[in-house]
Design a protein around this motif. Sequence first.
Motif, mmCIF file in Angstrom:
data_model
loop_
_atom_site.group_PDB
_atom_site.id
_atom_site.type_symbol
_atom_site.label_atom_id
_atom_site.label_comp_id
_atom_site.label_asym_id
_atom_site.label_seq_id
_atom_site.Cartn_x
_atom_site.Cartn_y
_atom_site.Cartn_z
ATOM 1 N N GLU A 1 0.869 -1.085 -0.023
ATOM 2 C CA GLU A 1 0.053 0.029 0.072
ATOM 3 C C GLU A 1 0.662 1.185 0.023
ATOM 4 N N ARG A 2 0.418 2.151 -0.648
ATOM 5 C CA ARG A 2 0.991 3.575 -0.370
ATOM 6 C C ARG A 2 0.132 4.483 0.301
ATOM 7 N N GLY A 3 0.703 5.535 0.985
ATOM 8 C CA GLY A 3 0.069 6.350 1.698
ATOM 9 C C GLY A 3 -0.863 7.171 0.939
ATOM 10 N N GLU B 1 3.747 7.878 -0.839
ATOM 11 C CA GLU B 1 4.780 7.179 -0.029
ATOM 12 C C GLU B 1 4.442 5.865 0.503
ATOM 13 N N TYR B 2 5.322 5.042 0.463
ATOM 14 C CA TYR B 2 5.302 3.748 1.081
ATOM 15 C C TYR B 2 5.367 3.465 2.587
ATOM 16 N N ASP B 3 4.217 3.126 3.266
ATOM 17 C CA ASP B 3 3.941 3.095 4.525
ATOM 18 C C ASP B 3 4.478 1.773 5.389
ATOM 19 N N ARG C 1 3.230 -1.180 5.371
ATOM 20 C CA ARG C 1 2.180 -2.289 5.688
ATOM 21 C C ARG C 1 2.083 -3.211 4.419
#
Length: 191
Positions: free
Chosen positions: A2-4, A9-11, A13
């Motif tokens: 997932e991306r924020g 941005e990559y978070d 999770r």
Amino acid sequence: MERGSQNDEYDGRVMTEEQMEILRKQIAIYAVICGQLVSLHESLSSKLPLSPGVDPTGGGYFDVASPSSYKISHRHRWSPTSMQLQILEHIYVEGSGTPNPQRIKEITLELSQHGQITEKNVYNWFQNRRARSKRKQSQSQFQATTTTLQTVDAVATTEENSCGDSGEFESYDHILFPSADLGIEHLLDGG
């Protein structure tokens, strides 16, 4: 991954919250099942005899290295002798049904002179014999019905063939009318 949603941005999770909740529930169920399996195994292994030298307080598990550490008795199938079968068939033909419990005891005593047998064997034999008899009877009724239907079909085919090549009647001469004055028109008019 997932991306924020804010800066793309990559978070970090890998799973959503919903997926994590489903996983938690599955793990909880798995833990319960494992606990039940361990309890079942312990209760079963505590009832079976252990081989000499195996610590019976060792959690109830079997000594895997020694296959003789436990024995499970197998049921042996009863195989009647030919004399027992002859006697049973004779009794069945006389009574044509399952005898009462007192008669089963008497039959068992008589048959035990010709080989090993239990009352349950006698009872089951009569039940199975009755079922076989009913099955044969229904099969013969089915065959009789099939033969009758084949005969009816053959007669119908013969009648069709006698109607000419077209399969229709060539004349109405073979139809009987209530009187000579009435013809086919009377039958069609309903009156």
